[in-house]
Design a protein around this motif. Structure first.
Motif, PDB file in Angstrom:
ATOM      1  N   ILE A  10       1.456  -1.416  -0.271  1.00  0.00           N
ATOM      2  CA  ILE A  10       0.027  -0.460  -0.156  1.00  0.00           C
ATOM      3  C   ILE A  10       0.992   0.677   0.530  1.00  0.00           C
ATOM      4  O   ILE A  10       1.827   1.603   1.261  1.00  0.00           O
ATOM      5  N   LYS A  11       0.515   2.137  -1.349  1.00  0.00           N
ATOM      6  CA  LYS A  11       1.254   3.727  -0.808  1.00  0.00           C
ATOM      7  C   LYS A  11       0.381   4.192  -1.192  1.00  0.00           C
ATOM      8  O   LYS A  11      -0.142   4.180  -2.458  1.00  0.00           O
ATOM      9  N   ASN A  12       0.076   5.491  -0.699  1.00  0.00           N
ATOM     10  CA  ASN A  12      -0.394   6.672  -0.935  1.00  0.00           C
ATOM     11  C   ASN A  12      -1.521   6.474  -0.942  1.00  0.00           C
ATOM     12  O   ASN A  12      -2.552   6.354  -2.763  1.00  0.00           O
ATOM     13  N   SER A  13      -2.469   4.998  -0.773  1.00  0.00           N
ATOM     14  CA  SER A  13      -4.201   4.713  -0.570  1.00  0.00           C
ATOM     15  C   SER A  13      -4.171   4.073  -2.138  1.00  0.00           C
ATOM     16  O   SER A  13      -5.721   3.853  -1.999  1.00  0.00           O
ATOM     17  N   VAL A  14      -3.125   3.678  -2.591  1.00  0.00           N
ATOM     18  CA  VAL A  14      -2.829   2.377  -3.473  1.00  0.00           C
ATOM     19  C   VAL A  14      -2.623   1.118  -3.281  1.00  0.00           C
ATOM     20  O   VAL A  14      -1.475   1.120  -2.382  1.00  0.00           O
ATOM     21  N   GLY A  15      -3.480   0.068  -3.298  1.00  0.00           N
ATOM     22  CA  GLY A  15      -3.132  -1.304  -3.442  1.00  0.00           C
ATOM     23  C   GLY A  15      -2.544  -2.098  -4.078  1.00  0.00           C
ATOM     24  O   GLY A  15      -2.915  -2.362  -5.296  1.00  0.00           O
ATOM     25  N   TYR A  16      -1.375  -2.182  -3.965  1.00  0.00           N
ATOM     26  CA  TYR A  16      -0.490  -3.413  -5.485  1.00  0.00           C
ATOM     27  C   TYR A  16      -0.508  -4.477  -5.578  1.00  0.00           C
ATOM     28  O   TYR A  16       0.681  -4.555  -4.217  1.00  0.00           O
ATOM     29  N   ILE A  17      -1.077  -4.851  -6.078  1.00  0.00           N
ATOM     30  CA  ILE A  17      -1.434  -6.472  -5.936  1.00  0.00           C
ATOM     31  C   ILE A  17      -0.070  -7.173  -7.083  1.00  0.00           C
ATOM     32  O   ILE A  17      -0.400  -6.164  -7.627  1.00  0.00           O
ATOM     33  N   GLU A  18       0.384  -8.000  -6.511  1.00  0.00           N
ATOM     34  CA  GLU A  18       1.420  -8.402  -7.848  1.00  0.00           C
ATOM     35  C   GLU A  18       1.272  -9.648  -7.372  1.00  0.00           C
ATOM     36  O   GLU A  18       1.960 -10.745  -6.526  1.00  0.00           O
ATOM     37  N   PHE A  19       1.219 -10.245  -8.853  1.00  0.00           N
ATOM     38  CA  PHE A  19       1.879 -12.169  -8.724  1.00  0.00           C
ATOM     39  C   PHE A  19       2.849 -12.784 -10.000  1.00  0.00           C
ATOM     40  O   PHE A  19       3.584 -11.348 -10.470  1.00  0.00           O
ATOM     41  N   SER A  47      -7.743   1.179   3.735  1.00  0.00           N
ATOM     42  CA  SER A  47      -6.716   2.703   3.588  1.00  0.00           C
ATOM     43  C   SER A  47      -6.471   2.358   2.172  1.00  0.00           C
ATOM     44  O   SER A  47      -4.999   2.952   2.500  1.00  0.00           O
ATOM     45  N   ILE A  48      -7.172   1.720   1.502  1.00  0.00           N
ATOM     46  CA  ILE A  48      -6.934   1.744  -0.063  1.00  0.00           C
ATOM     47  C   ILE A  48      -8.324   1.839  -0.788  1.00  0.00           C
ATOM     48  O   ILE A  48      -9.403   1.047  -0.445  1.00  0.00           O
ATOM     49  N   ASN A  49      -8.161   3.234  -1.254  1.00  0.00           N
ATOM     50  CA  ASN A  49      -8.997   3.288  -2.390  1.00  0.00           C
ATOM     51  C   ASN A  49      -8.827   2.702  -3.706  1.00  0.00           C
ATOM     52  O   ASN A  49     -10.181   2.912  -4.380  1.00  0.00           O
ATOM     53  N   VAL A  50      -7.427   2.582  -4.111  1.00  0.00           N
ATOM     54  CA  VAL A  50      -7.437   1.865  -5.606  1.00  0.00           C
ATOM     55  C   VAL A  50      -6.528   0.830  -5.618  1.00  0.00           C
ATOM     56  O   VAL A  50      -5.794   0.853  -4.935  1.00  0.00           O
ATOM     57  N   ILE A  51      -7.154  -0.116  -6.812  1.00  0.00           N
ATOM     58  CA  ILE A  51      -6.188  -1.307  -6.644  1.00  0.00           C
ATOM     59  C   ILE A  51      -5.759  -1.526  -8.015  1.00  0.00           C
ATOM     60  O   ILE A  51      -6.148  -0.738  -9.011  1.00  0.00           O
ATOM     61  N   VAL A  52      -4.051  -1.656  -7.661  1.00  0.00           N
ATOM     62  CA  VAL A  52      -3.474  -1.708  -9.339  1.00  0.00           C
ATOM     63  C   VAL A  52      -2.904  -3.523  -9.060  1.00  0.00           C
ATOM     64  O   VAL A  52      -2.567  -3.634  -8.722  1.00  0.00           O
ATOM     65  N   LEU A  53      -3.915  -3.961 -10.353  1.00  0.00           N
ATOM     66  CA  LEU A  53      -2.642  -5.604 -10.705  1.00  0.00           C
ATOM     67  C   LEU A  53      -2.138  -5.712 -11.968  1.00  0.00           C
ATOM     68  O   LEU A  53      -1.742  -5.368 -12.691  1.00  0.00           O
ATOM     69  N   GLN A  54      -0.894  -5.714 -11.044  1.00  0.00           N
ATOM     70  CA  GLN A  54       0.609  -6.135 -11.870  1.00  0.00           C
ATOM     71  C   GLN A  54       1.167  -7.619 -11.574  1.00  0.00           C
ATOM     72  O   GLN A  54       0.636  -8.520 -11.104  1.00  0.00           O
ATOM     73  N   SER A  55       1.982  -7.796 -12.004  1.00  0.00           N
ATOM     74  CA  SER A  55       2.799  -9.372 -12.416  1.00  0.00           C
ATOM     75  C   SER A  55       4.294  -8.952 -12.063  1.00  0.00           C
ATOM     76  O   SER A  55       4.777  -7.928 -12.761  1.00  0.00           O
ATOM     77  N   GLY A  56       4.953  -9.382 -11.576  1.00  0.00           N
ATOM     78  CA  GLY A  56       6.386  -9.211 -11.376  1.00  0.00           C
ATOM     79  C   GLY A  56       7.406 -10.332 -13.106  1.00  0.00           C
ATOM     80  O   GLY A  56       6.875 -10.350 -13.376  1.00  0.00           O
ATOM     81  N   ALA A 202      -7.832  10.021  -4.674  1.00  0.00           N
ATOM     82  CA  ALA A 202      -7.489  11.678  -3.751  1.00  0.00           C
ATOM     83  C   ALA A 202      -9.490  11.687  -3.928  1.00  0.00           C
ATOM     84  O   ALA A 202     -10.178  12.492  -4.145  1.00  0.00           O
ATOM     85  N   TYR A 203     -10.300  10.311  -4.982  1.00  0.00           N
ATOM     86  CA  TYR A 203     -11.938  11.272  -5.327  1.00  0.00           C
ATOM     87  C   TYR A 203     -12.639  10.476  -4.332  1.00  0.00           C
ATOM     88  O   TYR A 203     -12.224   9.677  -3.481  1.00  0.00           O
ATOM     89  N   ASN A 204     -13.636  11.164  -4.160  1.00  0.00           N
ATOM     90  CA  ASN A 204     -14.528  10.521  -3.436  1.00  0.00           C
ATOM     91  C   ASN A 204     -14.987   8.482  -2.905  1.00  0.00           C
ATOM     92  O   ASN A 204     -15.196   8.273  -4.079  1.00  0.00           O
ATOM     93  N   PRO A 205     -14.329   7.968  -2.114  1.00  0.00           N
ATOM     94  CA  PRO A 205     -14.321   6.800  -2.270  1.00  0.00           C
ATOM     95  C   PRO A 205     -15.816   6.430  -2.704  1.00  0.00           C
ATOM     96  O   PRO A 205     -15.943   5.201  -3.756  1.00  0.00           O
ATOM     97  N   GLU A 206     -16.622   7.050  -2.191  1.00  0.00           N
ATOM     98  CA  GLU A 206     -18.285   6.173  -2.387  1.00  0.00           C
ATOM     99  C   GLU A 206     -18.420   6.510  -3.492  1.00  0.00           C
ATOM    100  O   GLU A 206     -19.551   5.543  -4.249  1.00  0.00           O
ATOM    101  N   ALA A 207     -18.163   7.915  -4.281  1.00  0.00           N
ATOM    102  CA  ALA A 207     -18.866   8.180  -5.616  1.00  0.00           C
ATOM    103  C   ALA A 207     -17.970   6.921  -6.235  1.00  0.00           C
ATOM    104  O   ALA A 207     -18.736   6.266  -7.584  1.00  0.00           O
ATOM    105  N   LEU A 208     -16.613   6.846  -6.342  1.00  0.00           N
ATOM    106  CA  LEU A 208     -15.761   5.168  -6.821  1.00  0.00           C
ATOM    107  C   LEU A 208     -16.057   4.294  -6.665  1.00  0.00           C
ATOM    108  O   LEU A 208     -16.515   2.900  -7.790  1.00  0.00           O
TER     109      LEU A 208
END
Length: 250
Positions: A10-19, A47-56, A202-208
């Protein structure tokens, strides 16, 4: 880096999921289970507002299902369970209350195309060509079809399925709507992913959350549908044709 993993950072409210898997980021059952659980964990993390899905790694995004496990399937129930792996991940992405941005750095095949299609917004490099090879080995992209068709349309999905040995370019994928944008380098891709994710966070979490619900309207039946599709693939992998074809890859 030879040990498979799924991580959440988690960094700056972004959750980076990596497989990652050393065999071109192919996805055995245990990695698919961990990926599903991690997506659900991130979806419930306040603490996460947005998720990024990525691979190694810097080459293949995802080579699809683990070929070794496909070859090891010995009965219909095993087959259904195995092919339910991607079904469960796609459904976890669909029902996740957070927007998921896909980061596709390289080629992706089969189930990996399904993962890209199940993101809410996907960015890629020019190296991120795609292929649905399932028909060529005697099965079909049944489980991922709803997600892929929803994103690129039935005509493009049919073309990829029938031209099962063809890699379609990243520009083709962008034209069809799988990728929102394509970048010359991984560095440019990562910069764009970070900028977009942090802007959205940084946008409204409920709107997202409400917007995500709108995006996936009409897919509530997928819990049942994708399980039924896994059953089809699980039966086909036991057919004489498929078993004979798979032996050529030993």
């Amino acid at each position: 880096m030879n040990v498979p993993y799924v991580t959440l950072n988690i960094k700056n409210s972004v959750g980076y999921i990596e497989f990652f898997h050393p065999n071109r980021n192919s996805m055995p059952s245990d990695i698919l289970i961990k990926l599903k659980d991690t997506i659900e964990e991130a979806g419930n993390n306040k603490s996460i507002n947005v998720i990024v899905l990525q691979s190694g790694g810097d080459r293949t995004f995802c080579a699809g299902a683990s070929f070794n496990e496909v070859m090891a399937v010995s009965n219909a129930e095993e087959g259904k369970t195995f092919f339910s792996g991607f079904a469960n991940v796609i459904n976890a992405m669909r029902t996740c209350p957070k927007l998921i941005i896909g980061r596709v750095q390289g080629k992706t095949v089969g189930g990996g195309v399904g993962l890209a299609a199940a993101t809410d917004y996907c960015l890629a490099t020019k190296y991120a060509s795609i292929r649905l090879s399932e028909l060529s080995i005697g099965i079909g992209p049944f489980v991922i079809e709803p997600a892929v068709t929803r994103k690129i349309g039935l005509a493009a999905m049919s073309q990829m399925t029938i031209d099962a040995e063809t890699f379609f370019s990243s520009e083709w994928a962008k034209e069809k709507g799988l990728y929102a944008d394509v970048f010359e380098t991984v560095e440019l891709l990562d910069g764009a992913v970070k900028e977009l994710a942090e802007k959205l966070s940084a946008y409204n979490p409920e709107a997202l959350k409400q917007m995500k619900t709108v995006f996936w309207e009409g897919t509530q039946h997928w819990d049942v549908l994708l399980t039924e599709r896994a059953e089809i693939s699980g039966a086909l992998v036991l057919s004489k044709f498929t078993k004979k074809t798979l032996k050529r890859f030993r």
